[in-house]
Design an enzyme around this catalytic site. Structure first.
Site, PDB file in Angstrom:
ATOM      1  N   GLU A 166       0.858  -1.211   0.063  1.00 28.69           N
ATOM      2  CA  GLU A 166      -0.023   0.113  -0.001  1.00 28.69           C
ATOM      3  C   GLU A 166       0.879   1.105   0.012  1.00 28.69           C
ATOM      4  OE1 GLU A 166      -3.836  -1.467   2.237  1.00 28.69           O
ATOM      5  OE2 GLU A 166      -1.876  -1.908   3.418  1.00 28.69           O
ATOM      6  N   GLU A 176      -4.027  -9.831   3.987  1.00 28.86           N
ATOM      7  CA  GLU A 176      -4.576  -9.316   5.330  1.00 28.86           C
ATOM      8  C   GLU A 176      -5.961 -10.590   5.341  1.00 28.86           C
ATOM      9  OE1 GLU A 176      -2.643  -5.506   3.906  1.00 28.86           O
ATOM     10  OE2 GLU A 176      -3.761  -7.230   3.082  1.00 28.86           O
TER      11      GLU A 176
END
Length: 279
Positions: free
Chosen positions: A119, A141
């Site tokens: 990210e 995740e």
């Protein structure tokens, strides 16, 4: 606020050379970040934003194996949900500062790039990566019962197609840098030992352009893509109007008509008058 060259941080190595600021995350063993790392990164990004000597920023790692594995999982156990939530929100705010700062950020992905690490790479304007198939790239995740919550659910589909982005997130699949290049996540692959040289060569080209014009191009794209077309065109017009009649436009036009190279660096740093040939 200190100048970029004066920064002395715990979790980042920084240096400035030829108006190119280099930022290396340095938190062994895997460059996982927590709120303290994020607060330092926020300071770095804000310094880049305000320091006119920094015309391009390179964002890499001091670790030969890891760019970043993302948010420190231990924090999920040690901190309250509210604290972790604020850390995630802080990360989003930093990412948006990177995307709305008129300085180009170039990620140098020289190791595993997972979760929040990916990210942060996606927050940069360009991503140069090592062509080592041992590097893992992905958003895992889902294996923790979570989402890619540091802007990943919004950034990844803006770079690649929706279905591929969603599949990566809901399966937690890990891909190689070459696969990431093919999908449009990375821009260029180089041997790991050559990543920084390649990114720096590109940065040197950008640093010689008008920082104002480069920044306005970046903002027109990043902000305009979030607007309806007519609003985006109006935004583009306003940015263009700021350049028309400016010192950098005078320098560029006079250099073109005079058949010599423009010195945008000198004009923007106040070292020469616009339109005058350089010595």
């Amino acid at each position: 606020m200190k100048a970029f060259s004066e920064l002395d941080l715990e979790f980042f190595q920084t240096d400035l050379e030829d108006h190119i600021g280099t930022i290396r995350i340095d938190r062994p063993p895997a460059n996982a970040h927590n709120i303290d790392v994020l607060l330092e990164l926020q300071r770095v990004v804000e310094t880049v934003r305000f320091d006119e000597d920094v015309r391009v920023a390179l964002f890499g790692s001091a670790n030969e194996k890891f760019f970043s594995t993302g948010f420190d999982i231990q924090e999920l156990q040690d901190k309250s949900g509210k604290q972790v939530g604020y850390a995630s929100q802080t990360s989003k705010e930093i990412i948006m500062k990177m995307r709305t700062t008129d300085t180009i950020f170039i990620a140098m992905v020289n190791g595993h790039c997972m979760g929040g690490g990916l990210e942060l790479a996606l927050a940069c304007d360009f991503r140069y990566a090592g062509n080592d198939d041992n590097y893992n790239v992905g958003m895992p995740e889902i294996h923790l019962g979570l989402i890619a919550g540091e802007a990943g659910t919004q950034l990844l589909p803006r770079y690649i197609d929706r279905s591929t982005a969603l599949k990566m997130m809901i399966t937690g699949e890990t891909i190689t840098p070459e696969e990431a290049l093919d999908r449009g996540i990375f821009d260029e692959l180089h041997p790991p030992e050559e990543i920084e040289d390649a990114a720096r060569e590109f940065a040197q080209q950008i640093a010689q352009k008008s920082h104002m014009a480069v920044g306005h191009n970046k903002l027109a794209v990043n902000e305009g893509l979030e607007m309806p077309l007519w609003d985006a065109l109006s935004h583009e017009r306003e940015l263009q109007n700021r350049l028309l009649g400016s010192d950098v436009e005078k320098e560029g036009v006079n250099a073109f008509l005079g058949d010599h190279d423009p010195d945008f660096l000198g004009v923007e740093l106040g070292e020469k008058e616009p339109g005058e040939p350089s010595d």
